[in-house]
Motif scaffolding. Structure first.
Motif, mmCIF file in Angstrom:
data_model
loop_
_atom_site.group_PDB
_atom_site.id
_atom_site.type_symbol
_atom_site.label_atom_id
_atom_site.label_comp_id
_atom_site.label_asym_id
_atom_site.label_seq_id
_atom_site.Cartn_x
_atom_site.Cartn_y
_atom_site.Cartn_z
ATOM 1 N N ASN A 131 0.962 -1.318 0.018
ATOM 2 C CA ASN A 131 0.113 0.048 0.019
ATOM 3 C C ASN A 131 0.908 1.336 0.111
ATOM 4 O O ASN A 131 0.409 2.215 -0.633
ATOM 5 N N TYR A 132 2.023 1.214 0.820
ATOM 6 C CA TYR A 132 2.964 2.206 0.780
ATOM 7 C C TYR A 132 3.291 2.481 -0.803
ATOM 8 O O TYR A 132 3.460 3.888 -1.129
ATOM 9 N N ARG B 251 0.592 4.013 -2.853
ATOM 10 C CA ARG B 251 0.241 5.393 -2.565
ATOM 11 C C ARG B 251 1.536 6.393 -3.016
ATOM 12 O O ARG B 251 1.385 7.545 -3.661
ATOM 13 N N ILE C 283 -6.280 6.768 -3.646
ATOM 14 C CA ILE C 283 -5.548 6.992 -2.102
ATOM 15 C C ILE C 283 -6.466 6.701 -0.755
ATOM 16 O O ILE C 283 -6.025 5.898 -0.247
ATOM 17 N N GLN C 284 -7.677 7.196 -1.065
ATOM 18 C CA GLN C 284 -8.813 7.371 -0.132
ATOM 19 C C GLN C 284 -9.137 5.723 -0.088
ATOM 20 O O GLN C 284 -9.306 5.170 1.354
ATOM 21 N N GLU C 285 -9.218 5.070 -0.855
ATOM 22 C CA GLU C 285 -9.792 3.744 -1.204
ATOM 23 C C GLU C 285 -8.711 2.908 -0.201
ATOM 24 O O GLU C 285 -9.118 1.696 0.493
ATOM 25 N N ILE C 286 -7.405 2.897 -0.385
ATOM 26 C CA ILE C 286 -6.252 2.206 0.045
ATOM 27 C C ILE C 286 -6.204 2.412 1.606
ATOM 28 O O ILE C 286 -6.187 1.625 2.383
ATOM 29 N N GLU C 287 -6.476 3.585 1.818
ATOM 30 C CA GLU C 287 -6.575 4.092 3.316
ATOM 31 C C GLU C 287 -7.617 3.323 4.083
ATOM 32 O O GLU C 287 -7.618 3.294 5.362
ATOM 33 N N GLU C 288 -8.745 3.042 3.457
ATOM 34 C CA GLU C 288 -10.077 2.475 4.098
ATOM 35 C C GLU C 288 -10.058 0.934 4.322
ATOM 36 O O GLU C 288 -10.682 0.555 5.003
ATOM 37 N N GLU C 289 -8.921 0.293 3.509
ATOM 38 C CA GLU C 289 -8.794 -0.906 3.700
ATOM 39 C C GLU C 289 -8.387 -1.288 5.090
ATOM 40 O O GLU C 289 -7.604 -0.840 5.703
#
Length: 114
Positions: free
Chosen positions: A75-76, A79, A108-114
């Motif tokens: 994810n890093y 992003r 980015i928002q989707e990744i942070e919500e996982e």
């Protein structure tokens, strides 16, 4: 030692080192970050070279399993790729990029919500 594997292990170590035992942290850090040989680590800890090898291989699997479950490193990377693309679009400063920028920000928002 393969450079790609070394870089990956160092990256996974940065994300997950606090989940390892002290011995696992020491061996992985010495082997991958400090480029110690198995023999040098074995000598420092007064154990067999085989014991160091086994511990490092086991710890590599542990780090890969953490990444498989938690995805912190991948994810890093994603992003950072998205952020780089956004910066490039902003640098081009064209109004027609606004839609693409919004799509990237949504990713980015989707990744942070996982």
């Amino acid at each position: 030692m393969e450079i790609d594997k070394t870089n990956r292990m160092n990256a996974l170590f940065e994300f997950y080192s606090t989940l390892l035992t002290e011995k696992q942290m020491n061996y992985i850090e010495l082997y991958y970050a400090d480029d110690y040989s198995l023999g040098e680590i074995a000598e420092d800890f007064e154990i067999s070279r085989q014991a160091v090898y086994d511990n490092i291989k086991r710890t590599e699997k542990i780090l890969e399993n953490y990444e498989k479950k938690l995805h912190l490193y991948s994810n890093y990377v994603v992003r950072n790729e998205i952020i780089s693309e956004i910066k490039q679009l902003i640098a081009n400063d064209k109004a027609d990029h606004q839609e693409k920028i919004n799509q990237l920000l949504d990713k980015i928002q989707e990744i942070e919500e996982e």
